[in-house]
Design a protein around this motif. Structure first.
Motif, PDB file in Angstrom:
ATOM      1  N   LYS A   1      35.419  -3.722 -52.869  1.00  0.00           N
ATOM      2  CA  LYS A   1      36.338  -3.968 -52.381  1.00  0.00           C
ATOM      3  C   LYS A   1      37.835  -4.346 -53.020  1.00  0.00           C
ATOM      4  N   ILE A   2      37.430  -4.903 -54.011  1.00  0.00           N
ATOM      5  CA  ILE A   2      38.405  -5.653 -54.873  1.00  0.00           C
ATOM      6  C   ILE A   2      39.818  -3.909 -55.235  1.00  0.00           C
ATOM      7  N   ALA A   3      38.746  -2.964 -55.641  1.00  0.00           N
ATOM      8  CA  ALA A   3      39.523  -1.819 -56.442  1.00  0.00           C
ATOM      9  C   ALA A   3      39.784  -1.175 -54.855  1.00  0.00           C
ATOM     10  N   GLN A   4      39.559  -1.313 -54.006  1.00  0.00           N
ATOM     11  CA  GLN A   4      39.946  -0.642 -53.020  1.00  0.00           C
ATOM     12  C   GLN A   4      41.707  -0.880 -52.100  1.00  0.00           C
ATOM     13  N   ALA A   5      41.376  -2.542 -52.788  1.00  0.00           N
ATOM     14  CA  ALA A   5      42.921  -2.812 -51.986  1.00  0.00           C
ATOM     15  C   ALA A   5      43.924  -2.879 -52.972  1.00  0.00           C
ATOM     16  N   PHE A   6      43.292  -1.977 -54.094  1.00  0.00           N
ATOM     17  CA  PHE A   6      44.752  -1.437 -55.320  1.00  0.00           C
ATOM     18  C   PHE A   6      44.613  -0.402 -55.427  1.00  0.00           C
ATOM     19  N   GLY A   7      43.825   0.861 -55.234  1.00  0.00           N
ATOM     20  CA  GLY A   7      43.532   1.772 -54.637  1.00  0.00           C
ATOM     21  C   GLY A   7      43.489   2.488 -55.516  1.00  0.00           C
ATOM     22  N   LEU A   8      42.208   1.887 -56.285  1.00  0.00           N
ATOM     23  CA  LEU A   8      41.658   2.337 -57.457  1.00  0.00           C
ATOM     24  C   LEU A   8      40.131   2.807 -57.332  1.00  0.00           C
ATOM     25  N   THR A   9      39.761   3.462 -58.862  1.00  0.00           N
ATOM     26  CA  THR A   9      38.183   3.296 -58.722  1.00  0.00           C
ATOM     27  C   THR A   9      37.238   2.476 -59.240  1.00  0.00           C
ATOM     28  N   LEU A  10      36.256   2.536 -59.031  1.00  0.00           N
ATOM     29  CA  LEU A  10      35.799   1.497 -60.044  1.00  0.00           C
ATOM     30  C   LEU A  10      35.474   1.142 -61.332  1.00  0.00           C
ATOM     31  N   LYS A  11      35.439   2.587 -61.639  1.00  0.00           N
ATOM     32  CA  LYS A  11      36.227   2.932 -63.293  1.00  0.00           C
ATOM     33  C   LYS A  11      36.883   2.617 -63.230  1.00  0.00           C
ATOM     34  N   GLN A  12      37.999   3.305 -62.665  1.00  0.00           N
ATOM     35  CA  GLN A  12      39.759   3.124 -62.748  1.00  0.00           C
ATOM     36  C   GLN A  12      39.750   0.901 -63.362  1.00  0.00           C
ATOM     37  N   LEU A  13      39.075  -0.187 -62.113  1.00  0.00           N
ATOM     38  CA  LEU A  13      39.052  -1.355 -61.786  1.00  0.00           C
ATOM     39  C   LEU A  13      38.177  -1.514 -63.675  1.00  0.00           C
ATOM     40  N   PHE A  14      37.545  -1.267 -63.787  1.00  0.00           N
ATOM     41  CA  PHE A  14      36.893  -1.398 -65.616  1.00  0.00           C
ATOM     42  C   PHE A  14      36.859  -1.056 -67.169  1.00  0.00           C
TER      43      PHE A  14
END
Length: 73
Positions: free
Chosen positions: A57-70
């Motif tokens: 949900k946090i990744a989606q709020a930033f418009g990022l994939t999980l890979k990008q978030l991490f």
């Protein structure tokens, strides 16, 4: 005193960095993520271990994939 998990602290720092770069308040990010603001603050402080659902949900709020978030060291 609570001992914080170093991985939680690093993840929380990443979230705070992304949030500030996006010029979101904690409340705005919490609303965009559908997460309680208090819980979001605890994540940023490294006090909580969020579930994969919350992380997504946090990744989606930033418009990022999980890979990008991490994508941090």
């Amino acid at each position: 005193m609570m001992v914080k998990n170093p991985e939680n602290v690093r993840f929380g720092q990443r979230i705070a960095e992304l949030r500030k770069n996006a010029q979101f308040s904690q409340e705005t990010l919490a609303l965009k993520s559908g997460i309680n603001r208090t819980y979001m603050g605890a994540i940023e402080r490294g006090e909580k271990t969020p579930s994969l659902l919350i992380i997504n949900k946090i990744a989606q709020a930033f418009g990022l994939t999980l890979k990008q978030l991490f994508d941090y060291e």
